[in-house]
Structure formats: C-alpha cells, structure tokens
Design an enzyme around this catalytic site. Structure first.
Site, PDB file in Angstrom:
ATOM      1  N   PRO A  70      25.699 -14.991  18.945  1.00 26.59           N
ATOM      2  CA  PRO A  70      26.273 -14.559  17.628  1.00 26.59           C
ATOM      3  C   PRO A  70      26.330 -15.242  16.425  1.00 26.59           C
ATOM      4  O   PRO A  70      26.541 -15.499  14.675  1.00 26.59           O
ATOM      5  CB  PRO A  70      27.948 -15.180  17.810  1.00 26.59           C
ATOM      6  CG  PRO A  70      27.773 -16.581  18.577  1.00 26.59           C
ATOM      7  CD  PRO A  70      26.691 -16.056  19.181  1.00 26.59           C
ATOM      8  N   GLY A  71      25.009 -15.844  16.302  1.00 27.17           N
ATOM      9  CA  GLY A  71      24.321 -17.554  15.219  1.00 27.17           C
ATOM     10  C   GLY A  71      24.664 -18.932  15.254  1.00 27.17           C
ATOM     11  O   GLY A  71      24.257 -19.491  14.183  1.00 27.17           O
ATOM     12  N   SER A  72      25.532 -19.327  16.441  1.00 28.63           N
ATOM     13  CA  SER A  72      25.754 -20.930  16.302  1.00 28.63           C
ATOM     14  C   SER A  72      24.365 -21.687  16.076  1.00 28.63           C
ATOM     15  O   SER A  72      24.190 -22.887  15.596  1.00 28.63           O
ATOM     16  CB  SER A  72      26.275 -21.608  17.881  1.00 28.63           C
ATOM     17  OG  SER A  72      25.496 -20.801  18.875  1.00 28.63           O
ATOM     18  N   TRP A  73      23.291 -21.558  16.885  1.00 28.56           N
ATOM     19  CA  TRP A  73      21.736 -22.043  16.530  1.00 28.56           C
ATOM     20  C   TRP A  73      21.531 -21.677  15.819  1.00 28.56           C
ATOM     21  O   TRP A  73      20.805 -23.015  14.698  1.00 28.56           O
ATOM     22  CB  TRP A  73      21.154 -21.551  18.189  1.00 28.56           C
ATOM     23  CG  TRP A  73      20.792 -22.577  19.255  1.00 28.56           C
ATOM     24  CD1 TRP A  73      22.168 -22.525  19.903  1.00 28.56           C
ATOM     25  CD2 TRP A  73      20.522 -22.769  20.133  1.00 28.56           C
ATOM     26  NE1 TRP A  73      21.821 -23.100  20.999  1.00 28.56           N
ATOM     27  CE2 TRP A  73      20.531 -23.426  21.351  1.00 28.56           C
ATOM     28  CE3 TRP A  73      18.729 -22.682  19.699  1.00 28.56           C
ATOM     29  CZ2 TRP A  73      19.826 -23.535  22.259  1.00 28.56           C
ATOM     30  CZ3 TRP A  73      17.996 -23.168  21.218  1.00 28.56           C
ATOM     31  CH2 TRP A  73      18.339 -23.280  22.016  1.00 28.56           C
ATOM     32  N   ASP A  99      18.238 -10.326  16.293  1.00 27.68           N
ATOM     33  CA  ASP A  99      19.382 -10.131  17.425  1.00 27.68           C
ATOM     34  C   ASP A  99      19.033  -8.666  17.599  1.00 27.68           C
ATOM     35  O   ASP A  99      19.004  -8.163  16.409  1.00 27.68           O
ATOM     36  CB  ASP A  99      20.537 -11.074  17.594  1.00 27.68           C
ATOM     37  CG  ASP A  99      20.666 -10.882  19.056  1.00 27.68           C
ATOM     38  OD1 ASP A  99      21.396  -9.719  19.668  1.00 27.68           O
ATOM     39  OD2 ASP A  99      20.948 -11.962  19.667  1.00 27.68           O
ATOM     40  N   ASP A 116      14.946  -6.297  18.046  1.00 23.57           N
ATOM     41  CA  ASP A 116      13.783  -6.022  18.348  1.00 23.57           C
ATOM     42  C   ASP A 116      13.331  -7.180  18.620  1.00 23.57           C
ATOM     43  O   ASP A 116      12.029  -6.166  17.973  1.00 23.57           O
ATOM     44  CB  ASP A 116      13.783  -4.947  19.696  1.00 23.57           C
ATOM     45  CG  ASP A 116      13.317  -5.853  21.461  1.00 23.57           C
ATOM     46  OD1 ASP A 116      12.954  -7.017  21.079  1.00 23.57           O
ATOM     47  OD2 ASP A 116      13.019  -4.772  22.184  1.00 23.57           O
ATOM     48  N   PHE A 117      12.931  -8.090  18.949  1.00 25.93           N
ATOM     49  CA  PHE A 117      11.688  -8.909  18.540  1.00 25.93           C
ATOM     50  C   PHE A 117      10.347  -9.143  19.629  1.00 25.93           C
ATOM     51  O   PHE A 117       9.526  -9.417  18.829  1.00 25.93           O
ATOM     52  CB  PHE A 117      12.596 -10.486  18.226  1.00 25.93           C
ATOM     53  CG  PHE A 117      12.098 -10.700  19.520  1.00 25.93           C
ATOM     54  CD1 PHE A 117      10.795 -10.954  20.059  1.00 25.93           C
ATOM     55  CD2 PHE A 117      13.536 -10.908  21.262  1.00 25.93           C
ATOM     56  CE1 PHE A 117      10.937 -12.640  21.610  1.00 25.93           C
ATOM     57  CE2 PHE A 117      12.937 -11.874  21.965  1.00 25.93           C
ATOM     58  CZ  PHE A 117      11.754 -12.269  22.794  1.00 25.93           C
ATOM     59  N   LYS A 181      15.618 -21.253  26.198  1.00 28.01           N
ATOM     60  CA  LYS A 181      16.038 -21.992  27.862  1.00 28.01           C
ATOM     61  C   LYS A 181      16.026 -21.415  29.199  1.00 28.01           C
ATOM     62  O   LYS A 181      14.946 -19.802  28.314  1.00 28.01           O
ATOM     63  CB  LYS A 181      17.834 -20.672  27.537  1.00 28.01           C
ATOM     64  CG  LYS A 181      18.869 -21.581  28.395  1.00 28.01           C
ATOM     65  CD  LYS A 181      19.883 -20.692  28.549  1.00 28.01           C
ATOM     66  CE  LYS A 181      20.341 -19.997  27.761  1.00 28.01           C
ATOM     67  NZ  LYS A 181      21.732 -19.813  27.508  1.00 28.01           N
TER      68      LYS A 181
END
Length: 237
Positions: A70-73, A99, A116-117, A181
């Site tokens: 949702p955008g925290s990083w 995203d 889609d990246f 990750k």
C-alpha cells in the site's frame, strides 16, 4: 467426507487463522507505531531499521519501489531522499512506486498503479519518468500470495526476486544498490551467487520488525557493476 462438511471444515480453519491474525495484530507494537507515525503499514519499520544500519537512502537519490502497495516503503523513501522537498538545504531526490494493485497518492512520489513492473509497458513508463536518468536504488518488499504449499510459495518468491534483479539491471546506474525480500529455501544460495555477478557486495539482513516466526530476510546488493553480459538465465525473463 461430504461437500457440506468439507466447506464447514474449511471455514473453521479460515476463522481460526483470521482470529490468530487479529490477536497477533493487536499485540504487535509495530502496528500501533505505524498508526502513530502515519505509515500505511508496519513494514515501514523494516526499511527504517535497514536504513539505520546501512544508510542506503540519502537525500538526492533516485529510487524505485517495486510492488509498492500500500505504500509504506515509498513513504519512508520519500522522507529519506527528500523527494517531497521538506529538507530545503538538502538535495531533492525522487521516488517511483509501481504495483499491480492500486496505490493511493503519496506526496513526493510518482505512483504507477495497476501496472506490472515486469512488462515492456512498465519499463517504458519508468524510462519516460526518469527522463534520461538512472536510479541509485531499487527496493522490493514483494511477496506472492500464499498458496499454503510451502515449496511452491518459496519458488514463487524466488521468481519475483529474479524479476526484480532483471528490472534493476535495466534501470540502475553504476554502483547502485538493490534491496529485496526473500524467504529461506534451497534456491537462496543460487540467488546469492547470481547477485554476485552484478553487485560487488551482498549482505543478508533480518530487521527486528520482521516477525520472529517469519522466514523472511532481505538481500542488500551494493555496487552495481553494470550489465556485463546478456541476462540469459531463463529464470530472469
């Protein structure tokens, strides 16, 4: 077992899992801290801890956040690279967030939702947004939706890691960094070896904000050497 009994058993398991999740959320100090500091989710503190240890985010840097919802990083990155211009005497950086899901606007970030990246369309949009520049850091806190089949889930996150690596190789400047990750698994040493083909140093980090029962950890690859040969591994494309 009858169909109705199977459905009942499935629903009971889902209810138990949901109840456990709610209890864990209520007891998690990072969930409350995220509310206090206005971060969209607790994962912000993972990046904050990693940055406190490594200083990978600096004012003036260009950053791309893959799988950002949702955008925290992205919120953390905007603050640390001064993409919102809140530090008037520091260089102003930029952050691009991508995203497949919807990302609500974040001041100081260029948000690319429902994209889609790994597609050519996404690459073209990023190149246009960079306006001829290359990036200093690619971030990825992505993980696949869990299937419940452990080995399959691990294979799927490894595939995401290779996709992030391939993307980073296409947009990064020399000496750039990549943070993503991964979950513990037999393919992780192979991934580390492949990373070493393109980056000078590899560090594995487990921030305190990662839940103790989670097998997640983060690879920080620094010192991008540039593309020295084609990305020929079938896992990458």
């Amino acid at each position: 077992m009858s169909t109705s009994r199977r459905v009942l058993t499935y629903c009971l398991k889902r209810f138990k899992s949901s109840s456990q999740w709610l209890r864990r959320q209520e007891a998690d100090p990072y969930v409350e801290k995220a509310k206090i500091y206005n971060y969209r989710c607790r994962s912000a503190f993972k990046l904050l801890e990693i940055n406190n240890e490594t200083n990978i985010l600096q004012p003036g840097m260009k950053v791309i956040d893959l799988g950002a919802a949702p955008g925290s990083w992205t919120q953390v990155a905007v603050q640390k690279v001064n993409a919102n211009g809140c530090l008037p005497y520091k260089p102003q950086g930029s952050v691009i967030s991508i995203d497949k899901l919807q990302i609500f606007p974040i001041q100081g970030a260029t948000v690319m939702s429902n994209l889609d990246f790994s597609t050519i369309e996404a690459h073209d949009k990023v190149i246009a947004a960079l306006n001829g520049k290359q990036v200093d850091l690619v971030l990825s806190d992505m993980a696949p939706s869990a299937t419940g089949i452990r080995e399959l889930d691990k294979d799927r996150i490894i595939a995401l890691c290779y996709m992030a690596l391939r993307f980073a190789a296409l947009v990064s400047k020399k000496d750039a960094s990549l943070l993503f990750k991964v979950w513990d698994g037999k393919e992780v040493p192979v991934l580390e070896t492949d990373l070493a083909r393109f980056y000078n140093t590899i560090k594995i980090i487990k921030p305190n904000a990662s839940r103790s029962e989670s097998s997640e950890k983060y690879f920080l690859a620094k010192g991008f050497r540039g593309i020295q040969r084609p990305l020929e591994n079938n896992q990458w494309g």
